[in-house]
Design an enzyme around this catalytic site. Structure first.
Site, mmCIF file in Angstrom:
data_model
loop_
_atom_site.group_PDB
_atom_site.id
_atom_site.type_symbol
_atom_site.label_atom_id
_atom_site.label_comp_id
_atom_site.label_asym_id
_atom_site.label_seq_id
_atom_site.Cartn_x
_atom_site.Cartn_y
_atom_site.Cartn_z
ATOM 1 N N THR A 203 0.872 -1.176 0.000
ATOM 2 C CA THR A 203 0.000 0.000 0.000
ATOM 3 C C THR A 203 0.906 1.221 0.000
ATOM 4 O O THR A 203 1.959 1.212 0.616
ATOM 5 C CB THR A 203 -0.861 -0.008 1.279
ATOM 6 O OG1 THR A 203 -1.787 -1.061 1.183
ATOM 7 C CG2 THR A 203 -1.600 1.307 1.491
ATOM 8 N N ARG A 231 -14.953 -6.543 0.433
ATOM 9 C CA ARG A 231 -14.196 -6.014 1.593
ATOM 10 C C ARG A 231 -13.488 -4.693 1.267
ATOM 11 O O ARG A 231 -12.856 -4.537 0.234
ATOM 12 C CB ARG A 231 -13.165 -7.066 2.024
ATOM 13 C CG ARG A 231 -12.316 -6.656 3.239
ATOM 14 C CD ARG A 231 -10.981 -6.080 2.820
ATOM 15 N NE ARG A 231 -10.122 -5.819 3.979
ATOM 16 C CZ ARG A 231 -8.998 -5.101 3.916
ATOM 17 N NH1 ARG A 231 -8.605 -4.602 2.777
ATOM 18 N NH2 ARG A 231 -8.273 -4.912 4.986
ATOM 19 N N VAL A 232 -13.605 -3.741 2.158
ATOM 20 C CA VAL A 232 -12.888 -2.482 2.035
ATOM 21 C C VAL A 232 -12.065 -2.305 3.308
ATOM 22 O O VAL A 232 -12.564 -2.531 4.415
ATOM 23 C CB VAL A 232 -13.872 -1.292 1.855
ATOM 24 C CG1 VAL A 232 -13.117 0.032 1.882
ATOM 25 C CG2 VAL A 232 -14.643 -1.429 0.545
ATOM 26 N N GLY A 233 -10.811 -1.923 3.144
ATOM 27 C CA GLY A 233 -9.939 -1.739 4.310
ATOM 28 C C GLY A 233 -9.927 -0.306 4.800
ATOM 29 O O GLY A 233 -10.844 0.481 4.548
ATOM 30 N N ASP A 234 -8.857 0.045 5.484
ATOM 31 C CA ASP A 234 -8.755 1.376 6.102
ATOM 32 C C ASP A 234 -8.327 2.471 5.118
ATOM 33 O O ASP A 234 -8.606 3.652 5.349
ATOM 34 C CB ASP A 234 -7.729 1.336 7.234
ATOM 35 C CG ASP A 234 -6.348 0.926 6.713
ATOM 36 O OD1 ASP A 234 -6.266 -0.075 5.971
ATOM 37 O OD2 ASP A 234 -5.361 1.617 7.018
ATOM 38 N N THR A 253 -0.532 1.965 6.854
ATOM 39 C CA THR A 253 -0.481 0.733 6.051
ATOM 40 C C THR A 253 -0.422 -0.452 6.989
ATOM 41 O O THR A 253 0.241 -0.389 8.027
ATOM 42 C CB THR A 253 0.723 0.707 5.102
ATOM 43 O OG1 THR A 253 0.766 -0.591 4.481
ATOM 44 C CG2 THR A 253 2.048 0.958 5.810
ATOM 45 N N GLY A 254 -1.108 -1.514 6.618
ATOM 46 C CA GLY A 254 -1.081 -2.700 7.469
ATOM 47 C C GLY A 254 -2.432 -3.382 7.461
ATOM 48 O O GLY A 254 -3.197 -3.258 6.497
ATOM 49 N N GLY A 256 -5.788 -3.650 7.743
ATOM 50 C CA GLY A 256 -6.756 -2.563 7.692
ATOM 51 C C GLY A 256 -7.865 -2.619 8.722
ATOM 52 O O GLY A 256 -8.306 -1.582 9.237
HETATM 53 N N1 ASP Z 1 -4.214 -1.316 4.832
HETATM 54 C C1 ASP Z 1 -4.472 -2.012 3.606
HETATM 55 C C2 ASP Z 1 -5.820 -2.673 3.702
HETATM 56 O O1 ASP Z 1 -6.133 -3.197 4.744
HETATM 57 C C3 ASP Z 1 -3.469 -3.062 3.272
HETATM 58 C C4 ASP Z 1 -2.015 -2.712 3.510
HETATM 59 O O2 ASP Z 1 -1.704 -1.584 3.888
HETATM 60 O O3 ASP Z 1 -1.145 -3.601 3.306
HETATM 61 O O4 ASP Z 1 -6.537 -2.689 2.729
#
Ligand code: ASP
Length: 334
Positions: A203, A231-234, A253-254, A256
Site C-alpha cells: 500500500t 471487503r474495504v480496508g482502512d 499501512t497494514g 486494515g
Molecule cells: N491497509 C491495507 C488494507 O487493509 C493493506 C495494507 O496496507 O497492506 O486494505
C-alpha cells in the site's frame, strides 16, 4: 557580550542543523520485508522508485505548488509501478479481480475525498482528488466512482491492466493454503490472507507540507490478497488510513481492519492536538495500540513544523523522507 551572541548563533546553527525540516514523507507498505528475502536488484528497484516518488513531491514543494499536488505526484509514481500494492501492482481479490481504494485529505479546511472498489481507474488517487475537489461528496464506491472518474476525464483502463503474474501467483498460493486449511502445517485461518503469502506488501501513502504551511495526506492500495465479499480496508476511510488537519497529516499501512477499529490516523492527530504529544510519540502510541489489539502495520506522519514519524511493528516498511533542502532518504528494514 559578543561571546554570548556568538555562542547563541553557533548553538542555533547546530540546533537547526540537527532538527531537519521535512516536507514530505512516503510509505510503500509495511510487512515481511527482510533483507534475506530480497535480491540486491530488487532492493535497488524499490529504492529507486521511492526516490523517484520523493523527487516528484519535492519538485512540487520547491515550485510552491500545493501539498495536494505533491501527494498526487508521489503516489502516482508508486501506483504506476508494479512493485507496490496500489494501481498497477494491486493484489487480487478472492474472485480474481483487482479492486482499488484510495483517499486524500487536505488539512487546511479538512476537505477530503475517497474511492473504494474501483476496477478501471488507472490512478485511484486522482479519482479521490476529483471526489474532493469536484463533487459534493467525500466517498464514492464501485461502478458509481468509476462513472464519476470517467465523467471528470480521468484515465480509464481495461481491468486487465492491473493483472500481474506476481500478484496472481500470490492469490493462487493463498487459495491453495485455504483449501488445505485442515492439514497439519496449514496457515492459521484467524490471520488475514496476507500473512500466508511470502510477499511484500505495498500500500502506498504520502504526507506533504507546502510552502504555505498546509498539510495533505493520501493513501492508495489494492487492499489485501484474497479479500472477499466487497471487503474495504482502512486506506479509503478518512480517520482510519488517512487524516490531515492544520497540525498534522497521517497515512497508514497494514492490517486494515485494526486501523479502522483504532481510528488510527485520527487518533494520532487527536493525541497531538489534545494531549500535546509530539508526532513521534503520538504515532508510536497508535502503532502500539494496534499491536496490543493483535494487528500490525505502520504509520507515516508529518507535523506543521516539519517533524516526521515512521513507526511500524512489522519486520519492515518501505519508507522515505525529503527535507526542505531536497535531501532524500529511503529505508526498508528495521
Ligand atoms: N491497509 C491495507 C488494507 O487493509 C493493506 C495494507 O496496507 O497492506 O486494505
Amino acid at each position: 557580550m559578543k561571546k554570548a551572541v556568538l555562542l547563541f548563533l553557533v548553538l542555533n546553527g547546530v540546533l537547526s542543523f540537527a532538527q531537519k525540516k521535512y516536507v514530505a514523507v512516503i510509505h510503500g507498505g509495511a510487512g515481511t520485508i527482510l533483507k534475506k528475502n530480497m535480491t540486491p536488484e530488487l532492493e535497488e528497484q524499490y529504492k529507486e522508485k521511492l526516490k523517484e516518488a520523493l523527487t516528484q513531491a519535492y519538485k512540487h514543494y520547491k515550485n510552491g505548488k500545493s501539498s495536494i499536488e505533491a501527494v498526487e505526484a508521489a503516489i502516482m509514481v508508486m501506483e504506476d509501478s508494479p512493485l507496490f500494492n496500489a494501481g498497477k501492482g494491486a493484489v487480487f481479490t478472492n474472485n480474481g479481480r483487482n479492486e482499488l481504494d484510495a483517499s486524500i485529505m487536505f488539512g487546511k479546511n479538512k476537505n477530503a475525498g475517497a474511492v473504494a472498489g474501483v476496477t478501471t481507474v488507472k490512478n485511484p488517487i486522482k479519482a479521490a482528488i476529483a471526489v474532493m475537489q469536484q463533487s459534493e461528496h467525500v466517498m464514492m464506491v464501485g461502478k458509481g466512482a468509476e462513472q464519476f472518474a470517467k465523467s471528470k476525464g480521468l484515465e480509464i483502463v481495461p481491468s486487465s491492466y492491473f493483472w500481474t503474474q506476481q500478484r496472481w501467483d500470490a492469490l493462487q498460493k493463498v487459495k491453495k493454503k485455504e483449501l488445505n486449511a485442515n492439514e497439519p502445517n496449514a496457515m492459521n485461518l484467524n490471520y488475514p490472507s496476507y500473512y500466508w503469502v511470502d510477499q511484500k506488501f505495498g500500500t502506498v501513502g504520502c504526507v506533504a507540507l507546502d510552502k504555505d504551511g498546509n498539510i495533505t495526506a493520501g493513501t492508495s492500495t489494492g487492499g489485501m490478497t484474497n479479500k472477499k465479499y466487497g471487503r474495504v480496508g482502512d486506506s479509503p476511510i478518512i480517520g482510519a488510513g488517512t487524516y490531515a488537519d492544520a497540525n498534522v497529516g497521517i497515512s497508514g499501512t497494514g492490517w486494515g481492519e485494526f486501523f479502522i477499529r483504532a481510528t488510527a490516523a485520527r487518533t494520532v492527530a487527536a493525541k497531538y492536538e489534545y494531549h500535546n504529544k509530539d508526532i513521534k510519540t503520538a504515532a508510536q502510541e497508535v502503532i502500539d495500540e494496534i499491536g496490543a489489539m493483535g494487528g500490525d502495520g505502520g504509520i507515516i506522519a508529518l507535523d506543521k513544523n516539519g517533524n516526521v514519524a515512521m513507526p511500524f511493528n512489522t519486520e519492515g516498511m518501505y519508507r522515505g523522507t525529503v527535507t526542505e533542502s531536497g535531501e532524500i532518504e529511503v529505508q526498508m528494514y528495521r
